[in-house]
Design an enzyme around this catalytic site. Structure first.
Site, short mmCIF file in Angstrom:
data_model
loop_
_atom_site.label_atom_id
_atom_site.label_comp_id
_atom_site.label_asym_id
_atom_site.label_seq_id
_atom_site.Cartn_x
_atom_site.Cartn_y
_atom_site.Cartn_z
N TYR A 1 -29.79 31.97 -10.84
CA TYR A 1 -29.01 32.57 -9.77
C TYR A 1 -27.57 32.74 -10.23
CZ TYR A 1 -32.98 30.91 -6.93
OH TYR A 1 -34.23 30.64 -6.43
N PHE B 1 -35.61 39.70 7.08
CA PHE B 1 -36.22 40.75 7.90
C PHE B 1 -36.75 40.20 9.22
CE2 PHE B 1 -39.10 44.33 8.82
CZ PHE B 1 -38.26 45.38 8.50
N LEU C 1 -38.09 33.51 6.13
CA LEU C 1 -37.68 34.51 7.11
C LEU C 1 -37.79 35.92 6.55
CD1 LEU C 1 -34.60 32.69 8.66
CD2 LEU C 1 -36.88 32.97 9.63
N GLY C 2 -38.65 36.08 5.54
CA GLY C 2 -38.89 37.42 4.99
C GLY C 2 -37.64 38.08 4.47
#
Length: 329
Positions: A56, A210, A206-207
């Site tokens: 990251y 989305f 939480l997608g």
């Protein structure tokens, strides 16, 4: 704060973790000062499970997390990952490396960036098809014996790989994407974790934002937000998936909670060994996510959610083809 155990006899951690990736990479603009405030708010609330990775940034997210936990290390269950390698000339290109000599060097580098003498949970980020999992896990076990790592895990492995790895050294946690719109782990991964007594850590529960209902259009993303090129957020797929999210919003309204809280409560309800790690870089959304711990879903409500958001309902693959090829090693 509610707590859960990552597998029988494993570490006891807060029932929700905090994914830190978006604080430094992939999701557009970021603010280190605000991100550190989010981490401190999480720790103050009793959320102790922080998740990062050397890829990251690359590297900058570990540095950020290290800054945030300075002076508070004892209050943190710290997870990081190795194994995905980005091309310096083109960071969008990815490779994997699970060779023992590589992971030993990667661990030392992560320890330095994080400003700590040990990592609580060290994951192989993606399985290296060119290195036997027994060799990789054997080297990870050496890190445990050396005191540099307390527990080891795997991210996005196959059920077969989990079983092979667990024979070499106990695997404490398996991390995979899992949410209402990504149900792949139900094909043997969750079952393998239960069978072997391994904790399961869903990322992107939480997608990728989305399922919160906050995203209305692809134009809501910054120009450098990787979701602009993610299949589920493009064209007809976006339109079809928005319809599903609207139905989740209606259920959440009836329940008296936020859509994100309903989606997280659904993940939490799938097993006591499951500890989701929703990511955010805003205190507002951290507080909202923590509220999911107060949402209890009945069997009837879980059935209603399943009816409107059945498995394979989401349109589009969860990654571009090049990244999909790194899954389920």
């Amino acid at each position: 704060m509610q707590h859960r155990t990552l597998g029988p006899g494993g570490p006891n951690v807060s029932a929700l973790g905090l994914g830190c990736m978006g604080m430094s990479d992939f999701y557009g603009a970021h603010d280190d000062v605000e991100s550190i405030k989010v981490i401190h708010r999480a720790l103050d609330a009793g959320l102790d499970f922080l998740d990062t990775a050397d890829v990251y940034g690359p590297h900058t997210n570990e540095v950020l997390v290290g800054r945030a936990i300075r002076g508070r290390r004892d209050a943190v269950f710290l997870a990081t990952k190795f194994g995905i390698v980005r091309d310096p000339a083109d960071p969008s290109r990815r490779g994997v490396n699970g060779r023992p000599e590589y992971l030993r060097a990667a661990c030392d580098a992560s320890l330095e960036r994080l400003g700590t003498d040990h990592i609580d949970l060290y994951y192989q980020h993606r399985v290296d098809p060119d290195t036997p999992i027994e060799d990789t896990v054997g080297a990870m076990a050496d890190l445990v014996r050396a005191g540099k790592v307390r527990f080891i895990g795997l991210s996005e492995p196959s059920a077969q790989t989990i079983e092979r790895a667990h024979k070499v050294h106990p695997i404490t946690a398996v991390q995979s994407e899992y949410s209402l719109w990504t149900r792949d782990p139900e094909d043997g991964i969750l079952q393998a974790c239960v069978k072997l007594g391994i904790g399961f850590v869903p990322y992107s529960p939480l997608g990728r934002g989305f399922l919160t209902g906050a995203i209305k259009s692809p134009d809501d993303f910054d120009a450098d937000d990787y979701r602009r090129s993610s299949p589920r957020f493009m064209g007809d797929n976006f339109a079809r998936n928005i319809e599903l999210v609207e139905k989740v919003r209606e259920l959440a309204h009836d329940k008296g909670c936020m859509p994100a809280q309903l989606a997280l409560a659904w993940v939490l309800a799938q097993g006591e060994h499951i500890v989701p790690i929703p990511g955010t870089k805003r205190i507002k959304y951290l507080d909202e996510n923590l509220g999911a711990l107060d949402v209890s879903l009945t069997a009837l409500e879980l059935a209603a959610i399943e009816e409107i958001f059945p498995r394979d309902a989401a349109a589009g693959a969860r990654y571009q083809p090049s990244m999909m090829g790194l899954l389920r090693g």
